[in-house]
Design an enzyme around this catalytic site. Sequence first.
Site, PDB file in Angstrom:
ATOM      1  N   ARG A 148       0.812  -1.220   0.000  1.00  0.00           N
ATOM      2  CA  ARG A 148       0.000   0.000   0.000  1.00  0.00           C
ATOM      3  C   ARG A 148       0.847   1.273   0.000  1.00  0.00           C
ATOM      4  O   ARG A 148       0.380   2.339   0.388  1.00  0.00           O
ATOM      5  CB  ARG A 148      -0.983   0.022   1.186  1.00  0.00           C
ATOM      6  N   SER A 170     -11.720   0.531   2.341  1.00  0.00           N
ATOM      7  CA  SER A 170     -11.076   0.072   3.576  1.00  0.00           C
ATOM      8  C   SER A 170     -10.473   1.266   4.305  1.00  0.00           C
ATOM      9  O   SER A 170      -9.625   1.970   3.751  1.00  0.00           O
ATOM     10  CB  SER A 170      -9.981  -0.953   3.258  1.00  0.00           C
ATOM     11  N   GLU A 193      -6.027   4.280   6.117  1.00  0.00           N
ATOM     12  CA  GLU A 193      -5.650   4.131   4.718  1.00  0.00           C
ATOM     13  C   GLU A 193      -5.994   5.337   3.857  1.00  0.00           C
ATOM     14  O   GLU A 193      -5.195   5.750   3.014  1.00  0.00           O
ATOM     15  CB  GLU A 193      -6.299   2.864   4.127  1.00  0.00           C
TER      16      GLU A 193
END
Length: 389
Positions: free
Chosen positions: A202, A282, A383
């Site tokens: 990520r 998310s 995130e």
Amino acid sequence: MGLPVFILSLNALRCFRLVLQCEGCQPTQPRRDTLDAMLLIENQPLAPLTTFGIGGLARWFVEAVSEAEIEEAVGWAAERGIDLFVLGGGSNLLISDAGFNGLVLKIALPGIDWIDSAGQSKTLRAGAGISWDDCVNRAIAANCAGVECLAGIPGTVGGTPVQNVGAYGQEVSTVIENVRAFDRRERGFVALSTAECKFSYRRSRFNTTDRNRFIVTRVDYRLTRDGAPTIGYADIERALAAAHPSGSEPTLEEVAAAVRCVRQGKGMLLVDGDPDCRSAGSFFKNPVITEEVLRSVEARSAAAPPRFTAGADNADRVKIPAAWLIEHAGFAKGFALGAAGISSKHTLALINRGGATASDILALAERISDTVAEKFGVGLEMEPERVGF
């Protein structure tokens, strides 16, 4: 009183048109000195441009459909000492209630086509403004593997290398061949290889060491012609088994359909009228932890969390689901804290239940992360990108 309109002459070839927005008044027709002009808007609402539906106003806003317009907008902001934020599809984003006191540059660069075919590989080139799901569909239609498990992810192509988008056993870093971007520091366009993007879970150089330096304009994806689909998660296996009880080998299209089905069941697919879709996807990253921390988590819980490999860069660590930690910390699906809540389908998604502010979302996120840290000794990392805070 008529709405004031100004012409900002940036060079002999192009101009910005500035429109001041006000409730109940109509803009007068601005004078156009050239055929190539961008509309620069003051006090643009940003909430409608995000999947969360949250956020204040942009002091200035412009949409770019070419690389020249990106360069022009960057120069305009730099000359005036104005902060710049680059907006894509608005899907992994939380904008503050105060908005953004600078220039929001929305990237809308078009173009998608196959540019190379050699051996078992084909390269798909897409402009940063192209819908990511359209890119996935183009790959599947050509029977090219590598992104089928990334079906249904909202957002645009330009955001995929920034976040190193991944799901269900695939990451775009494994298929990205080249990223073209505007380097704001050097004031020019560059081509960055996979290695130069410095991908990890990520993460990339675009959202870590060189945050805000590059503006992605185009991405080349090297895909596998007639390749087998990736099936590495139980959720996908179950969905495929239900759709194809015969046990025949699934196609790329069938795997993508199964992924979309699973995502929809978790409220992670944008569907009109579904309140669970008012989210940023998310909200927490899955923690990557050591074996020692994992043993501590197991000792503090009546059950062991699922574990997954954390990638080549974290060979000595494991990845565990943030959703498992949240649920075992006492937060159930549908939990609400005022206008903010947890999705009724998946504990990893925080949602705008209607009229939620950014402060509401952060209050819920902090309550969840504080409780998880207290119970398990594991920190949760948000995130979505936060803007204007």
